[in-house]
Each structure stands twice: as structure tokens, then as C-alpha cells.
Write a protein that holds these residues in place. Structure first.
Motif, PDB file in Angstrom:
ATOM      1  N   UNK A 214       0.831  -1.211   0.000  1.00 51.95           N
ATOM      2  CA  UNK A 214       0.000   0.000   0.000  1.00 51.95           C
ATOM      3  C   UNK A 214       0.862   1.256   0.000  1.00 51.95           C
ATOM      4  N   UNK A 215       1.944   1.245   0.791  1.00 50.00           N
ATOM      5  CA  UNK A 215       2.834   2.399   0.818  1.00 50.00           C
ATOM      6  C   UNK A 215       3.528   2.572  -0.525  1.00 50.00           C
ATOM      7  N   UNK A 216       3.918   1.475  -1.154  1.00 47.90           N
ATOM      8  CA  UNK A 216       4.555   1.542  -2.468  1.00 47.90           C
ATOM      9  C   UNK A 216       3.588   2.075  -3.516  1.00 47.90           C
ATOM     10  N   UNK A 217       2.325   1.667  -3.445  1.00 51.81           N
ATOM     11  CA  UNK A 217       1.319   2.177  -4.382  1.00 51.81           C
ATOM     12  C   UNK A 217       1.131   3.681  -4.207  1.00 51.81           C
ATOM     13  N   UNK A 218       1.121   4.150  -2.958  1.00 56.47           N
ATOM     14  CA  UNK A 218       0.990   5.578  -2.710  1.00 56.47           C
ATOM     15  C   UNK A 218       2.195   6.326  -3.259  1.00 56.47           C
ATOM     16  N   UNK A 219       3.390   5.780  -3.056  1.00 54.12           N
ATOM     17  CA  UNK A 219       4.597   6.412  -3.584  1.00 54.12           C
ATOM     18  C   UNK A 219       4.531   6.514  -5.105  1.00 54.12           C
ATOM     19  N   UNK A 220       4.061   5.453  -5.753  1.00 51.13           N
ATOM     20  CA  UNK A 220       3.949   5.468  -7.218  1.00 51.13           C
ATOM     21  C   UNK A 220       2.956   6.526  -7.685  1.00 51.13           C
ATOM     22  N   UNK A 221       1.848   6.673  -6.962  1.00 49.38           N
ATOM     23  CA  UNK A 221       0.862   7.692  -7.331  1.00 49.38           C
ATOM     24  C   UNK A 221       1.448   9.096  -7.174  1.00 49.38           C
ATOM     25  N   UNK A 222       2.234   9.296  -6.147  1.00 51.03           N
ATOM     26  CA  UNK A 222       2.868  10.609  -5.939  1.00 51.03           C
ATOM     27  C   UNK A 222       3.872  10.915  -7.041  1.00 51.03           C
ATOM     28  N   UNK A 223       4.570   9.896  -7.492  1.00 51.09           N
ATOM     29  CA  UNK A 223       5.566  10.091  -8.548  1.00 51.09           C
ATOM     30  C   UNK A 223       4.919  10.322  -9.910  1.00 51.09           C
ATOM     31  N   UNK A 224       3.648   9.998 -10.051  1.00 54.77           N
ATOM     32  CA  UNK A 224       2.974  10.155 -11.341  1.00 54.77           C
ATOM     33  C   UNK A 224       2.706  11.611 -11.689  1.00 54.77           C
ATOM     34  N   UNK A 225       2.610  12.470 -10.694  1.00 58.26           N
ATOM     35  CA  UNK A 225       2.339  13.888 -10.939  1.00 58.26           C
ATOM     36  C   UNK A 225       3.627  14.629 -11.285  1.00 58.26           C
ATOM     37  N   UNK A 226       3.546  15.705 -12.089  1.00 57.18           N
ATOM     38  CA  UNK A 226       4.742  16.474 -12.421  1.00 57.18           C
ATOM     39  C   UNK A 226       5.437  17.016 -11.170  1.00 57.18           C
ATOM     40  N   UNK A 227       6.754  16.908 -11.127  1.00 63.33           N
ATOM     41  CA  UNK A 227       7.512  17.246  -9.918  1.00 63.33           C
ATOM     42  C   UNK A 227       7.282  18.682  -9.470  1.00 63.33           C
ATOM     43  N   UNK A 228       7.411  19.646 -10.366  1.00 69.34           N
ATOM     44  CA  UNK A 228       7.312  21.046  -9.951  1.00 69.34           C
ATOM     45  C   UNK A 228       5.914  21.402  -9.447  1.00 69.34           C
ATOM     46  N   UNK A 229       4.906  20.758 -10.004  1.00 69.30           N
ATOM     47  CA  UNK A 229       3.541  21.005  -9.529  1.00 69.30           C
ATOM     48  C   UNK A 229       3.368  20.483  -8.109  1.00 69.30           C
TER      49      UNK A 229
END
Length: 266
Positions: free
Chosen positions: A214-229
Motif C-alpha cells: 500500500x505504501x509503495x502504491x501511494x509512492x507510485x501515485x505521488x511520482x505520477x504527478x509532475x515534480x514542480x507542480x
């Protein structure tokens, strides 16, 4: 795995109970002393602070976890004994030190708990079993918390005649409010998974076997958004507590202007 961090540093960190694994934009920091329930020592704090300084600039998300049945059972109680921990300044010695030295030592310990709030990172704690005292405060240092159903948060410092001094009082108060934060700290009671989610301490509770997925899935979702945004959004949200409505509106305009110009420039 990056080779930029010397093997000697990694070995020293692991000896202190901290392991760093890097996978592109994701860093995983693991408390790796499960036989002692990841009890915290000044050596562990030095290692955690060093890990924060050593993170490559490409890292966007940091996942914090603890090996074994407990995330962290808190401070190593040997720090309270006359013998202390070999090579470390025990609390009895620390109490006898001059004011400036005492203040500087506590500030040094706090460094292990501060870098998790950096605007350029989103940090996620995966918490199972005991997260007591310093363990609770380390989980609070992160932006987000995913917990196992067996989690037991507790702030025991006040019960020991101390105060929570590892940067945990501000995020705790921001998350649950003053009255509940006072009650949690002053009583030292345990907070389970359901209550943690209900009062805002945790974002999500899952069965223990599903915690790291679950934590890994959350990390992946966070990485999906553009970094600067994400950086701009985190900065806006963290500053919102201390701004008036008009100040927050102005901050939103300024952030959006930067994003629009950045996007147009591409």
C-alpha cells in the motif's frame, strides 16, 4: 542503485540501524534493527540526518519503513541509565551540561527529524506495530502515514517526566488539534489504526501483510504527478496554516503564475 554514496557510509548507517535504497526518483529508508524493535539512539539519529544530506537531487519521494514487528519502539532506554550507551552522552551527563551545550545537543538530535519536511520531497511513513515516543515523532516527521491494523502510536515522553522534543509537537497539533494533542501527550495512551485514521494521524490503514504494498502504491501515485507542480502544491499547503485567507489567495496566484510560465516555456 546509485554508486554516488560511498560503501563506507552505507555500512556505517546500517551499523547504526538505518539502510538507504535508491530506485530512480524513489528512496526507501529502512530502520533495520528489528531485534531491538528499531529502538532509537544518537547513532541512529546521526545516520538519519546523514541520509537526508546524501539524497541525490533526483529523489522525489522518500518511503520510511521499519523492519520487523515494530516500526520503532522509541528511544533506547539505556540512554536513561548511569552506564548509558558506550560512546554516547547519556541523559544524566547531558542534564549536567551547560545550557548552550544542552541546547546544541538537542538541536543536533532534531536534525534527524527535520529534513523529511523539505518542500522538494514527499515523504511517506509505513508504520506497523509500536510507534512510541521517538518512533511516533519520526512517523509524524513525514508528510503522509500509511499504517498497519496492528499499529500502536503513543507519546510516552510526558509520562517519563520529559516532553516530546524531536519536532513532533507541531505536526501532531496541526493534524489533530491542540486539545487532542495535549490529551495524547499528557496521558501517553495508545492510539490504534482506526482512531489514527479517524483523527487524521494516518491517511490509510491496511492489513499488516498489505502495508508495504500500500505504501509503495501511494509512492507510485505521488511520482505520477509532475515534480514542480507537487513542490508548489506542498509549499502552498504547508504555508496555509500560518497565512490569512488573503495571503493564501496571493500565494496561490504567485504559484500558479510560475507554473503557467514554466509550462508555456516548454
Amino acid at each position: 542503485m546509485t554508486t554516488d554514496i560511498p560503501d563506507a557510509d552505507r555500512t556505517a548507517w546500517e551499523k547504526a540501524g538505518v539502510r538507504l535504497d535508491l530506485d530512480g526518483e524513489l528512496a526507501t529508508v529502512t530502520l533495520c534493527d528489528p531485534t531491538r524493535r528499531n529502538a532509537q539512539t544518537p547513532a541512529m539519529w546521526r545516520a538519519l540526518a546523514a541520509v537526508g544530506r546524501a539524497l541525490p537531487g533526483t529523489v522525489r519521494v522518500v518511503l520510511l519503513r521499519g523492519e520487523g514487528s515494530s516500526f520503532s519502539a522509541g528511544l533506547d532506554r539505556a540512554m536513561f541509565t548511569p552506564e548509558g550507551i558506550p560512546g554516547e552522552t547519556g541523559f544524566l551527563q547531558l542534564a549536567a551540561s551547560p545550557d548552550a551545550e544542552l541546547d546544541a545537543t538537542i538541536a543536533f538530535y532534531q536534525e534527524a527529524f527535520t529534513w523529511w519536511r523539505r518542500t522538494d520531497l514527499v515523504t511517506v511513513a509505513a508504520v506497523q506495530g509500536h510507534a512510541v515516543g521517538a518512533g511516533f515523532q519520526l512517523a509524524l516527521a513525514c508528510d503522509l502515514r500509511v499504517v498497519a491494523e496492528d499499529v500502536q502510536f503513543a507519546m510516552k515522553e510526558t509520562s517519563l517526566g520529559l516532553v516530546p522534543d524531536l519536532t513532533g509537537t507541531k505536526p501532531l497539533t496541526e493534524l489533530v488539534g491542540y486539545a487532542r494533542a495535549l490529551e495524547i501527550c499528557a496521558t501517553g495512551r495508545r492510539i490504534g489504526a482506526d482512531e489514527a485514521v479517524a483523527i487524521g494521524l494516518a491517511n490509510l490503514a491496511v492489513p499488516a501483510d498489505d502495508l508495504h504494498a500500500a505504501a509503495a502504491d501511494l509512492a507510485a501515485a505521488l511520482l505520477a504527478a509532475p515534480r514542480n507542480a507537487v513542490i508548489e502544491t506542498k509549499s502552498l499547503l504547508r504555508g496555509a496554516i500560518d497565512r490569512t485567507c488573503d495571503q493564501q489567495r496571493a500565494a496561490e496566484r504567485e504559484s500558479q503564475a510560475r507554473r503557467l510560465r514554466d509550462l508555456a516555456g516548454r
